[in-house]
Scaffold this motif. Structure first.
Motif, mmCIF file in Angstrom:
data_model
loop_
_atom_site.group_PDB
_atom_site.id
_atom_site.type_symbol
_atom_site.label_atom_id
_atom_site.label_comp_id
_atom_site.label_asym_id
_atom_site.label_seq_id
_atom_site.Cartn_x
_atom_site.Cartn_y
_atom_site.Cartn_z
ATOM 1 N N VAL A 183 0.840 -1.206 0.000
ATOM 2 C CA VAL A 183 0.000 0.000 0.000
ATOM 3 C C VAL A 183 0.871 1.250 0.000
ATOM 4 N N ALA A 184 1.912 1.264 0.821
ATOM 5 C CA ALA A 184 2.789 2.436 0.894
ATOM 6 C C ALA A 184 3.521 2.662 -0.423
ATOM 7 N N ILE A 185 4.052 1.623 -1.024
ATOM 8 C CA ILE A 185 4.784 1.770 -2.280
ATOM 9 C C ILE A 185 3.848 2.199 -3.400
ATOM 10 N N PHE A 186 2.674 1.597 -3.480
ATOM 11 C CA PHE A 186 1.715 1.952 -4.521
ATOM 12 C C PHE A 186 1.231 3.394 -4.349
ATOM 13 N N GLY A 187 0.920 3.777 -3.123
ATOM 14 C CA GLY A 187 0.477 5.160 -2.860
ATOM 15 C C GLY A 187 1.560 6.178 -3.173
ATOM 16 N N MET A 188 2.786 5.879 -2.785
ATOM 17 C CA MET A 188 3.885 6.794 -3.050
ATOM 18 C C MET A 188 4.169 6.885 -4.544
ATOM 19 N N ALA A 189 4.062 5.777 -5.256
ATOM 20 C CA ALA A 189 4.289 5.789 -6.703
ATOM 21 C C ALA A 189 3.257 6.673 -7.404
ATOM 22 N N ILE A 190 2.018 6.606 -6.991
ATOM 23 C CA ILE A 190 0.979 7.460 -7.582
ATOM 24 C C ILE A 190 1.272 8.921 -7.301
ATOM 25 N N LEU A 191 1.630 9.241 -6.056
ATOM 26 C CA LEU A 191 1.946 10.628 -5.708
ATOM 27 C C LEU A 191 3.134 11.149 -6.520
ATOM 28 N N VAL A 192 4.155 10.352 -6.647
ATOM 29 C CA VAL A 192 5.341 10.786 -7.385
ATOM 30 C C VAL A 192 5.018 11.001 -8.852
ATOM 31 N N LEU A 193 4.249 10.109 -9.447
ATOM 32 C CA LEU A 193 3.907 10.257 -10.866
ATOM 33 C C LEU A 193 3.052 11.498 -11.122
ATOM 34 N N VAL A 194 2.062 11.739 -10.284
ATOM 35 C CA VAL A 194 1.210 12.925 -10.447
ATOM 36 C C VAL A 194 2.039 14.184 -10.272
ATOM 37 N N TRP A 195 2.870 14.222 -9.232
ATOM 38 C CA TRP A 195 3.677 15.410 -8.988
ATOM 39 C C TRP A 195 4.695 15.626 -10.104
ATOM 40 N N ALA A 196 5.324 14.566 -10.581
ATOM 41 C CA ALA A 196 6.330 14.702 -11.639
ATOM 42 C C ALA A 196 5.698 15.210 -12.926
#
Length: 141
Positions: free
Chosen positions: A65-78
């Motif tokens: 959950v943490a890795i998937f959530g962080m990956a989504i945040l990073v992609l949106v922000w990038a």
């Protein structure tokens, strides 16, 4: 909606716009909102992750959950970061392809970050009207 919230949301509302110009304020509000979101993410998910590991050390639910959530945040922000940087280059009357400098190892990201501090060209340029609306001819003309 307050002015502060408006500037925090604006980069994400315009994240699919690669034409036009953006002010420095929009870029730095994206940077600040990114820092705030990542801090909020870690302050919420790290305790949950640690609690999950303490309760059931053999499972990886919290990790996934943490890795998937962080990956989504990073992609949106990038993506939003790329769009704002391209519009900032347009504000300086430069091509958005200069964003590719950020992929140069070690110094590319720093060069692009420093270029985001440069002021935009006053008045309209080939990428659109001045986002600061410094040209008063449309008011008095």
């Amino acid at each position: 909606m307050g002015v502060f919230v408006y500037w925090l949301i604006l980069p994400y509302r315009r994240m699919f716009e690669f034409r036009g110009r953006s002010r420095r304020r929009e870029f730095f509000s994206l940077v600040l909102s990114g820092i705030a979101v990542f801090l909020l993410f870690f302050s919420v998910f790290m305790p949950v992750h640690l609690w999950d590991k303490a309760a059931a050390p053999e499972t990886n639910r919290g990790d996934i959950v943490a890795i998937f959530g962080m990956a989504i945040l990073v992609l949106v922000w990038a993506w939003a970061h790329m769009a704002v940087c391209i519009r900032r280059f347009h504000d300086q009357d430069r091509t958005g392809w200069l964003y590719l400098i950020s992929f140069v190892p070690y110094v590319g990201g720093l060069i692009v970050f420093v270029m985001m501090f440069l002021p935009g060209t006053p008045g309209p340029n080939r990428y659109g009207a001045d986002p600061k609306n410094r040209d008063l001819t449309d008011v008095f003309g």
